[in-house]
Design a protein around this motif. Structure first.
Motif, short mmCIF file in Angstrom:
data_model
loop_
_atom_site.label_atom_id
_atom_site.label_comp_id
_atom_site.label_asym_id
_atom_site.label_seq_id
_atom_site.Cartn_x
_atom_site.Cartn_y
_atom_site.Cartn_z
N TYR A 1 0.43 -4.13 2.97
CA TYR A 1 -0.38 -5.19 3.58
C TYR A 1 -1.86 -4.83 3.48
CZ TYR A 1 4.07 -6.59 5.74
OH TYR A 1 5.37 -6.97 5.97
N ARG A 2 -2.19 -3.57 3.78
CA ARG A 2 -3.59 -3.15 3.73
C ARG A 2 -4.10 -3.12 2.30
NH1 ARG A 2 -4.14 1.64 4.50
NH2 ARG A 2 -2.09 2.46 5.12
N ASP B 1 -4.65 -6.60 0.73
CA ASP B 1 -5.75 -7.31 1.38
C ASP B 1 -7.11 -6.81 0.93
OD1 ASP B 1 -4.29 -9.14 2.79
OD2 ASP B 1 -4.25 -8.00 4.66
N LYS C 1 -8.59 -2.54 -5.54
CA LYS C 1 -7.20 -2.41 -5.97
C LYS C 1 -7.11 -2.01 -7.44
CE LYS C 1 -6.24 -6.62 -4.53
NZ LYS C 1 -5.51 -7.86 -4.16
N HIS D 1 3.44 -8.05 -4.41
CA HIS D 1 2.99 -9.10 -3.49
C HIS D 1 3.00 -10.42 -4.23
CE1 HIS D 1 -0.75 -11.30 -1.79
NE2 HIS D 1 0.32 -11.67 -1.11
N HIS E 1 3.65 -15.52 1.85
CA HIS E 1 3.39 -14.33 1.06
C HIS E 1 4.65 -13.47 1.10
CE1 HIS E 1 -1.07 -14.72 0.57
NE2 HIS E 1 -0.91 -15.50 1.63
#
Length: 364
Positions: free
Chosen positions: A76-77, A80, A86, A193, A276
């Protein structure tokens, strides 16, 4: 254990009722104890269908369930974070690095995929300074990734060992002896994701494929995974079950078993287009220099199969066409209503390996 002939449960998807296929449940604790009846059930699952649930609710599997929850929080982190963070290293190798949304072809014709993915290889995580984006390259996150990879590796090696025992394999012929921990391989943890996707979206799902791996160890709490059992005419959903992982056979184990095991054909589509979706997959792969015979009769190494298949399905269509026809689905075949209807009208036969109904094919 024959494939179930019971009428499956159905769910509504994309304006039609789609089956939810039943799956056998294998008890991880019983595999650890090498219980003969459970091993026999495991072998039949892999030979008849190529997938099953692995029940991890006993004391021996609960740590893996906790690792899954810790990994989800990390994901999740990570997802985001800004794209630049990333994608700090990009895709370092086919089994290591970050792939942004739309890197591959989507489920439907003229679409791109609807997921982003970060892959961390088992070999890489053991290095002093692994290639990981700084956003997750800290001590707590590294420990979470180590635990997730180690737990999945133990589970899949336990399954391999049970399969070897069930098939009467001994010595060097046992499957786990071509998956030794100290030998280079492309075994990797993939964290995915999936973005919200309406059926008319340009980025949607993950197209049909078989995995390169020997075994895939998958956690997914949300609906979306579909399988196409051997001999079936359509994809159907897999129901997420609390306390269980989904295991499927990949190409390498199919080849190593003399093509007696089924490499699972599967894809991902958005059952709920507003959500999601997150999934965690560990791909256990044979040592890079292990040899087996593929569906074209070629003697090929596990590393070469991985690289060829990954390259084929990240290439333009004209390059994909040069690959052996059996590479698309690892030599598995499909019965398709559209193909049968066409054949019944004496129309030209479809090209071997071609997709139908606007579908496309992909690989991890």
């Amino acid at each position: 254990m024959a494939i179930s002939t019971d009428v499956p449960q159905t769910v509504d998807w994309n304006g039609k009722k789609v089956p939810v296929y039943p799956m056998e449940i294998i008890d991880f604790s019983k595999l650890l104890s090498q219980e003969p009846a459970e091993i026999e059930r495991l072998v039949r699952c892999c030979q008849d269908e190529g997938y099953f649930y692995l029940d991890l609710r006993g004391i021996d599997g609960r740590r893996m369930l906790e690792d899954q929850q810790d990994t989800l929080k990390l994901m999740y982190r990570f997802f985001d974070a800004p794209l630049e963070a990333k994608n700090e290293f990009g895709l370092v190798a086919p089994h290591l690095g970050y792939e942004p949304i739309g890197s591959r072809t989507g489920v439907l014709e003229n679409t791109k995929d609807g997921y982003e993915m970060i892959k961390v290889s088992r070999d890489e995580i053991q290095k002093d300074s692994p290639h990981l984006p700084a956003v997750i390259k800290n001590s707590p996150d590294m420990k979470i990734l180590e635990h997730a990879i180690a737990g999945a590796n133990i589970a899949t090696k336990t399954i391999l060992s049970a399969l070897s025992t069930g098939l009467g394999l001994t010595g060097a012929a046992r499957f786990e002896n071509t998956h030794r921990n100290d030998r280079p391989s492309t075994s990797t943890l993939a964290m995915m994701h999936y973005i919200p996707s309406e059926p008319t979206a340009k980025n949607i799902g993950h197209q049909k494929h078989t995995d390169i791996s020997s075994l895939t160890f998958l956690f997914a709490e949300q609906w979306g995974l579909q399988v196409r059992p051997p001999g079936s005419k359509e994809f159907g959903f897999v129901e997420p079950k609390e306390g269980m992982a989904v295991i499927n056979v990949g190409d390498s184990l199919r080849f190593a078993s003399g093509h007696t095991m089924q490499s699972c054909i599967h894809r991902v589509v958005p059952l709920d287009p507003t959500e999601h979706r997150y999934s965690i997959a560990y791909f256990l792969r044979a040592e890079n220099d292990v040899m087996f015979t593929d569906s074209e009769g070629r003697l090929i190494t596990a590393g070469q199969w991985h690289d060829e298949k990954f390259f084929a399905f990240t290439s333009p269509p004209e390059i994909q066409a040069l690959a052996p026809s059996s590479m698309i689905l690892g030599g598995m075949t499909e019965e398709d209503e559209a193909v049968e209807a066409t054949a019944s009208k004496d129309a030209p036969s479809p090209v071997v390996g071609a997709t139908t109904l606007g579908e496309s094919v992909q690989v991890y």
